[in-house]
Scaffold this motif. Structure first.
Motif, PDB file in Angstrom:
ATOM      1  N   LEU A   1       5.403  -9.824   4.786  1.00 51.00           N
ATOM      2  CA  LEU A   1       4.676  -9.419   6.118  1.00 51.00           C
ATOM      3  C   LEU A   1       3.679  -8.176   5.599  1.00 51.00           C
ATOM      4  CD1 LEU A   1       7.864  -8.995   8.589  1.00 51.00           C
ATOM      5  CD2 LEU A   1       5.957 -10.579   8.408  1.00 51.00           C
ATOM      6  N   ARG A   2       3.948  -7.258   4.636  1.00 53.58           N
ATOM      7  CA  ARG A   2       2.840  -6.304   4.268  1.00 53.58           C
ATOM      8  C   ARG A   2       1.830  -6.716   3.979  1.00 53.58           C
ATOM      9  NH1 ARG A   2       4.005  -1.209   3.392  1.00 53.58           N
ATOM     10  NH2 ARG A   2       6.329  -1.312   3.608  1.00 53.58           N
ATOM     11  N   LYS A   3       1.514  -7.955   2.886  1.00 49.28           N
ATOM     12  CA  LYS A   3       0.485  -8.541   2.732  1.00 49.28           C
ATOM     13  C   LYS A   3      -0.235  -9.363   3.968  1.00 49.28           C
ATOM     14  CE  LYS A   3       0.720  -9.653  -1.957  1.00 49.28           C
ATOM     15  NZ  LYS A   3       0.700 -10.642  -3.106  1.00 49.28           N
TER      16      LYS A   3
ATOM     17  N   ILE B   1      -0.521  -3.988   5.614  1.00 48.74           N
ATOM     18  CA  ILE B   1       0.105  -2.843   5.827  1.00 48.74           C
ATOM     19  C   ILE B   1       0.039  -2.091   4.507  1.00 48.74           C
ATOM     20  CG2 ILE B   1       2.295  -1.806   6.535  1.00 48.74           C
ATOM     21  CD1 ILE B   1       2.842  -4.273   8.117  1.00 48.74           C
ATOM     22  N   LYS B   2      -0.290  -0.832   4.382  1.00 50.23           N
ATOM     23  CA  LYS B   2      -0.402   0.135   3.289  1.00 50.23           C
ATOM     24  C   LYS B   2       1.119   0.280   2.882  1.00 50.23           C
ATOM     25  CE  LYS B   2      -4.893   2.315   3.963  1.00 50.23           C
ATOM     26  NZ  LYS B   2      -5.504   3.546   3.703  1.00 50.23           N
TER      27      LYS B   2
ATOM     28  N   ASP C   1       2.014  -3.779  13.624  1.00 50.47           N
ATOM     29  CA  ASP C   1       2.431  -2.321  13.649  1.00 50.47           C
ATOM     30  C   ASP C   1       3.838  -1.979  13.054  1.00 50.47           C
ATOM     31  OD1 ASP C   1      -0.013  -1.441  15.390  1.00 50.47           O
ATOM     32  OD2 ASP C   1       0.964  -1.603  17.115  1.00 50.47           O
ATOM     33  N   THR C   2       4.360  -1.138  12.788  1.00 51.35           N
ATOM     34  CA  THR C   2       5.293  -0.714  12.392  1.00 51.35           C
ATOM     35  C   THR C   2       5.992   0.261  12.875  1.00 51.35           C
ATOM     36  OG1 THR C   2       4.662  -1.220  10.028  1.00 51.35           O
ATOM     37  CG2 THR C   2       6.639   0.104  10.133  1.00 51.35           C
ATOM     38  N   ILE C   3       7.452  -0.140  13.407  1.00 54.25           N
ATOM     39  CA  ILE C   3       8.136   1.031  14.198  1.00 54.25           C
ATOM     40  C   ILE C   3       8.844   1.882  13.039  1.00 54.25           C
ATOM     41  CG2 ILE C   3      10.218   1.305  15.607  1.00 54.25           C
ATOM     42  CD1 ILE C   3       9.612  -1.684  16.587  1.00 54.25           C
ATOM     43  N   VAL C   4       8.443   3.096  13.231  1.00 51.03           N
ATOM     44  CA  VAL C   4       9.081   3.955  12.191  1.00 51.03           C
ATOM     45  C   VAL C   4      10.235   4.925  12.627  1.00 51.03           C
ATOM     46  CG1 VAL C   4       8.409   6.360  10.853  1.00 51.03           C
ATOM     47  CG2 VAL C   4       6.607   4.475  11.293  1.00 51.03           C
TER      48      VAL C   4
ATOM     49  N   ALA D   1      -1.469  -0.147  10.613  1.00 47.08           N
ATOM     50  CA  ALA D   1      -1.363  -0.888   9.085  1.00 47.08           C
ATOM     51  C   ALA D   1      -1.892   0.195   8.054  1.00 47.08           C
ATOM     52  CB  ALA D   1      -2.323  -2.058   8.842  1.00 47.08           C
ATOM     53  N   ASP D   2      -2.876   1.114   8.781  1.00 46.57           N
ATOM     54  CA  ASP D   2      -3.358   2.134   7.733  1.00 46.57           C
ATOM     55  C   ASP D   2      -2.217   3.371   7.731  1.00 46.57           C
ATOM     56  OD1 ASP D   2      -5.585   0.910   7.254  1.00 46.57           O
ATOM     57  OD2 ASP D   2      -6.568   1.635   9.060  1.00 46.57           O
TER      58      ASP D   2
END
Length: 84
Positions: A1-3, A7-8, A34-37, A72-73
């Protein structure tokens, strides 16, 4: 998923893979990639953590939660979402 979503490496959390159209999340501009942190100041690492936290908040009678979402950044923002 990162690639897939570019996503950094420094972005940690649960990656959003889909958002229903016309849902509260889509209305708040949350999108795939997007990423839920965090949810209500508790760190989440994967989808199971997200579900567990949401279930816990619902059990406590909470109607909404504050999600910390990163793009992603790695730029973060808070998004308040209903838990219904």
């Amino acid at each position: 998923l990162r690639k897939k979503y570019s996503i950094k490496d420094n972005v940690k959390g649960a990656v959003v893979t889909a958002v229903e159209q016309n849902s509260p999340a889509s209305e708040k501009q949350v999108k795939a990639g997007d990423t839920i942190v965090e949810i209500n100041q508790v760190t989440v690492a994967n989808a199971a953590d997200v579900q567990k936290r949401v279930d816990q908040l619902k059990k406590e009678g909470r109607k909404s939660a504050l999600f910390l979402v990163a793009n992603a950044d790695g730029e973060t923002r808070f998004v308040a979402l209903n838990l219904n």
